[in-house]
Design a protein around this motif. Structure first.
Motif, PDB file in Angstrom:
ATOM      1  N   ILE A   4      24.890 -22.200 -23.159  1.00  0.00           N
ATOM      2  CA  ILE A   4      24.647 -23.433 -22.405  1.00  0.00           C
ATOM      3  C   ILE A   4      23.487 -24.207 -23.013  1.00  0.00           C
ATOM      4  N   TRP A   5      22.467 -23.491 -23.447  1.00  0.00           N
ATOM      5  CA  TRP A   5      21.303 -24.139 -24.053  1.00  0.00           C
ATOM      6  C   TRP A   5      21.701 -24.856 -25.350  1.00  0.00           C
ATOM      7  N   VAL A   6      22.569 -24.224 -26.137  1.00  0.00           N
ATOM      8  CA  VAL A   6      22.974 -24.820 -27.410  1.00  0.00           C
ATOM      9  C   VAL A   6      23.815 -26.078 -27.189  1.00  0.00           C
ATOM     10  N   VAL A   7      24.743 -26.020 -26.240  1.00  0.00           N
ATOM     11  CA  VAL A   7      25.659 -27.164 -26.040  1.00  0.00           C
ATOM     12  C   VAL A   7      25.125 -28.176 -25.037  1.00  0.00           C
ATOM     13  N   GLN A   8      23.934 -27.968 -24.489  1.00  0.00           N
ATOM     14  CA  GLN A   8      23.401 -28.874 -23.475  1.00  0.00           C
ATOM     15  C   GLN A   8      23.360 -30.338 -23.921  1.00  0.00           C
ATOM     16  N   PRO A   9      22.953 -30.664 -25.166  1.00  0.00           N
ATOM     17  CA  PRO A   9      22.942 -32.084 -25.548  1.00  0.00           C
ATOM     18  C   PRO A   9      24.317 -32.746 -25.550  1.00  0.00           C
ATOM     19  N   PHE A  10      25.374 -31.928 -25.605  1.00  0.00           N
ATOM     20  CA  PHE A  10      26.714 -32.490 -25.708  1.00  0.00           C
ATOM     21  C   PHE A  10      27.487 -32.435 -24.386  1.00  0.00           C
ATOM     22  N   VAL A  11      26.905 -31.842 -23.358  1.00  0.00           N
ATOM     23  CA  VAL A  11      27.653 -31.606 -22.120  1.00  0.00           C
ATOM     24  C   VAL A  11      28.065 -32.917 -21.466  1.00  0.00           C
ATOM     25  N   LEU A  12      27.115 -33.860 -21.333  1.00  0.00           N
ATOM     26  CA  LEU A  12      27.423 -35.108 -20.636  1.00  0.00           C
ATOM     27  C   LEU A  12      28.462 -35.924 -21.394  1.00  0.00           C
ATOM     28  N   GLY A  13      28.303 -36.010 -22.723  1.00  0.00           N
ATOM     29  CA  GLY A  13      29.290 -36.744 -23.513  1.00  0.00           C
ATOM     30  C   GLY A  13      30.668 -36.109 -23.440  1.00  0.00           C
ATOM     31  N   PHE A  14      30.724 -34.755 -23.486  1.00  0.00           N
ATOM     32  CA  PHE A  14      32.015 -34.079 -23.401  1.00  0.00           C
ATOM     33  C   PHE A  14      32.628 -34.239 -22.010  1.00  0.00           C
ATOM     34  N   ALA A  15      31.783 -34.203 -20.971  1.00  0.00           N
ATOM     35  CA  ALA A  15      32.306 -34.376 -19.609  1.00  0.00           C
ATOM     36  C   ALA A  15      32.913 -35.767 -19.444  1.00  0.00           C
ATOM     37  N   TRP A  16      32.210 -36.793 -19.931  1.00  0.00           N
ATOM     38  CA  TRP A  16      32.755 -38.150 -19.850  1.00  0.00           C
ATOM     39  C   TRP A  16      34.051 -38.255 -20.651  1.00  0.00           C
ATOM     40  N   ALA A  17      34.060 -37.650 -21.833  1.00  0.00           N
ATOM     41  CA  ALA A  17      35.276 -37.694 -22.652  1.00  0.00           C
ATOM     42  C   ALA A  17      36.441 -37.028 -21.924  1.00  0.00           C
ATOM     43  N   GLY A  18      36.178 -35.885 -21.276  1.00  0.00           N
ATOM     44  CA  GLY A  18      37.233 -35.208 -20.530  1.00  0.00           C
ATOM     45  C   GLY A  18      37.780 -36.069 -19.405  1.00  0.00           C
ATOM     46  N   MET A  19      36.884 -36.727 -18.653  1.00  0.00           N
ATOM     47  CA  MET A  19      37.335 -37.597 -17.567  1.00  0.00           C
ATOM     48  C   MET A  19      38.174 -38.762 -18.101  1.00  0.00           C
ATOM     49  N   VAL A  20      37.709 -39.369 -19.194  1.00  0.00           N
ATOM     50  CA  VAL A  20      38.422 -40.519 -19.755  1.00  0.00           C
ATOM     51  C   VAL A  20      39.783 -40.103 -20.299  1.00  0.00           C
ATOM     52  N   VAL A  21      39.840 -38.977 -21.004  1.00  0.00           N
ATOM     53  CA  VAL A  21      41.107 -38.529 -21.600  1.00  0.00           C
ATOM     54  C   VAL A  21      42.099 -38.136 -20.518  1.00  0.00           C
ATOM     55  N   ILE A  22      41.652 -37.428 -19.495  1.00  0.00           N
ATOM     56  CA  ILE A  22      42.555 -37.048 -18.395  1.00  0.00           C
ATOM     57  C   ILE A  22      43.105 -38.288 -17.706  1.00  0.00           C
ATOM     58  N   ALA A  23      42.243 -39.276 -17.474  1.00  0.00           N
ATOM     59  CA  ALA A  23      42.671 -40.482 -16.767  1.00  0.00           C
ATOM     60  C   ALA A  23      43.635 -41.330 -17.590  1.00  0.00           C
ATOM     61  N   THR A  24      43.468 -41.332 -18.923  1.00  0.00           N
ATOM     62  CA  THR A  24      44.272 -42.219 -19.773  1.00  0.00           C
ATOM     63  C   THR A  24      45.338 -41.467 -20.565  1.00  0.00           C
ATOM     64  N   TRP A  25      45.531 -40.183 -20.302  1.00  0.00           N
ATOM     65  CA  TRP A  25      46.512 -39.411 -21.059  1.00  0.00           C
ATOM     66  C   TRP A  25      47.930 -39.974 -20.947  1.00  0.00           C
ATOM     67  N   PRO A  26      48.422 -40.360 -19.767  1.00  0.00           N
ATOM     68  CA  PRO A  26      49.778 -40.954 -19.719  1.00  0.00           C
ATOM     69  C   PRO A  26      49.901 -42.207 -20.587  1.00  0.00           C
ATOM     70  N   LEU A  27      48.838 -43.028 -20.620  1.00  0.00           N
ATOM     71  CA  LEU A  27      48.875 -44.222 -21.475  1.00  0.00           C
ATOM     72  C   LEU A  27      48.954 -43.835 -22.946  1.00  0.00           C
ATOM     73  N   MET A  28      48.219 -42.794 -23.341  1.00  0.00           N
ATOM     74  CA  MET A  28      48.252 -42.351 -24.736  1.00  0.00           C
ATOM     75  C   MET A  28      49.640 -41.838 -25.117  1.00  0.00           C
ATOM     76  N   ILE A  29      50.290 -41.104 -24.206  1.00  0.00           N
ATOM     77  CA  ILE A  29      51.638 -40.602 -24.474  1.00  0.00           C
ATOM     78  C   ILE A  29      52.627 -41.758 -24.610  1.00  0.00           C
ATOM     79  N   LYS A  30      52.466 -42.780 -23.785  1.00  0.00           N
ATOM     80  CA  LYS A  30      53.358 -43.942 -23.875  1.00  0.00           C
ATOM     81  C   LYS A  30      53.156 -44.680 -25.197  1.00  0.00           C
ATOM     82  N   ILE A  31      51.892 -44.840 -25.614  1.00  0.00           N
ATOM     83  CA  ILE A  31      51.618 -45.495 -26.891  1.00  0.00           C
ATOM     84  C   ILE A  31      52.164 -44.660 -28.046  1.00  0.00           C
ATOM     85  N   GLN A  32      52.084 -43.339 -27.938  1.00  0.00           N
ATOM     86  CA  GLN A  32      52.614 -42.466 -28.989  1.00  0.00           C
ATOM     87  C   GLN A  32      54.130 -42.630 -29.117  1.00  0.00           C
ATOM     88  N   SER A  33      54.806 -42.764 -27.980  1.00  0.00           N
ATOM     89  CA  SER A  33      56.259 -42.961 -28.044  1.00  0.00           C
ATOM     90  C   SER A  33      56.619 -44.300 -28.685  1.00  0.00           C
TER      91      SER A  33
END
Length: 365
Positions: A28-57
């Protein structure tokens, strides 16, 4: 048949648990600087995943092309507004500094209507004109003790802005990685949940994703629509700081306060300066923008997840207060998962007796 007692090596267990705890803390200490950025990325990717799949098609099924398109969209959504806000602050800050350095150019309003206030009106009018007639020296004498605190606040906000830009850059990087490997990451999380809590763990992970998508659709999209429409109204009405006010409106809409906290003072200002035509137009436009969330938000939340709207909004406000902006997604996820798990646990028991007299008889026995 008597089975032999199994002997436990207590030191081995203690040192094993200690080693696991140390490794967890170190990780946890090692990845602490990246936790907030990764959490935001996870929220954004989960929310926009259907849009990404549609664009891929649309893009011949090529994942790399859809990842590039989604990354560019995220840059437009996150980097461009921040750049516009900073540019607007720099452009509008120079006239404010010039005006503060030369207070004689500042034309204060007369406030003749203060006379109409009973008891305190004349005193307030006299005190206001005393400040004006002093050439700004009396006003600066009262403001002077707060200048140092204000400067310190701005320095602190500049540091926060630097950290925000860093986390935003990490969010873009992690989002591109998650878009490219989303299925593997999702399956790994579901596998861990199954190992932890069986089928209910898997259901909880899926429900968390649905709650994140519901918040993104119902709260964030509604806030973007309301703030953009409100900003368009302010720009057409001729307000110089429409960009900054649009950002303020977005924050208010996300916090469930609404855009009227910004629009109503703008309407009052237009009427006060005698611009009744644009004041009336902005008043009608503000009524439309302010009531838009009551129609748009429930529809979008239902598209994301079949959860009570009160649960989602309570999680948004509570998470925002408890965890900051990231709590916008954490709060609804926690409440939604807890709500479903408690509901399943309650429904495992038979329903209570509907006849209250029978229940009273049982209490009397």
């Amino acid at each position: 048949m008597n089975l032999p007692n199994k002997r436990y090596d207590l030191p081995q267990i203690m040192f094993g648990v200690l080693f696991i705890a140390l490794m967890t803390i170190a990780s946890i200490w090692v990845v602490q600087p990246f936790v907030l950025g990764f959490a935001w990325a996870g929220m954004v990717v989960i929310a926009t995943w259907p849009l990404m799949i549609k664009i891929q098609s649309i893009l011949w099924g090529r994942r790399i092309l859809s990842v590039i398109v989604m990354t560019l969209l995220l840059i437009l959504l996150f980097v461009l507004p921040i750049a516009l806000l900073i540019t607007s602050a720099i452009e509008n800050g120079a006239p404010l500094v010039k005006l503060a350095s030369n207070p004689s150019q500042l034309h204060m309003p007369n406030f003749a209507w203060l006379h109409a206030i009973p008891l305190v009106g004349d005193k307030a009018y006299s005190g206001w004109h005393t400040l004006i007639n002093s050439g700004g020296s009396a006003l600066m004498a009262r403001v002077q003790p707060y200048i140092g605190q204000t400067a310190g606040w701005f320095v602190a906000q500049a540091a926060h802005l630097g950290r925000f830009i860093l986390h935003c850059s990490l969010m873009l990087l992690f989002s591109a990685l998650l878009y490219s490997r989303g299925e593997q990451v999702g399956m790994g999380i579901r596998h861990f949940a199954v190992r932890l809590a069986g089928d209910r763990g898997d259901a909880a992970v899926i429900l968390a994703g649905q709650a994140i998508r519901a918040v993104a659709l119902g709260v964030v999209v509604t806030a973007i629509v309301q703030s953009v429409l409100g900003g368009i109204g302010l720009a057409i009405a001729g307000f110089q700081y429409a960009t900054v006010l649009t950002v303020v409106m977005f924050v208010c809409c996300v916090a469930q306060i609404g855009p009227l906290l910004v629009l109503i003072p703008a309407i009052v200002w237009l009427y006060w300066t005698g611009d009744n035509t644009w004041g009336t137009i902005l008043l009608v436009w503000s009524c439309v923008v302010g009531s838009l969330d009551s129609v748009l938000r429930p529809v979008l939340i239902r598209m994301g997840a079949d959860l009570p709207m009160l649960l989602i909004l309570s999680g948004v406000i509570g998470g925002l207060v408890a965890f900051g902006m990231i709590g916008l997604f954490i709060g609804p996820v926690v409440l939604a998962v807890s709500y479903r798990l408690i509901s399943l646990w309650i429904n495992e028991a038979p329903e209570p007796e509907k006849d209250l007299e029978e229940v009273n008889k049982l209490l009397g026995e």
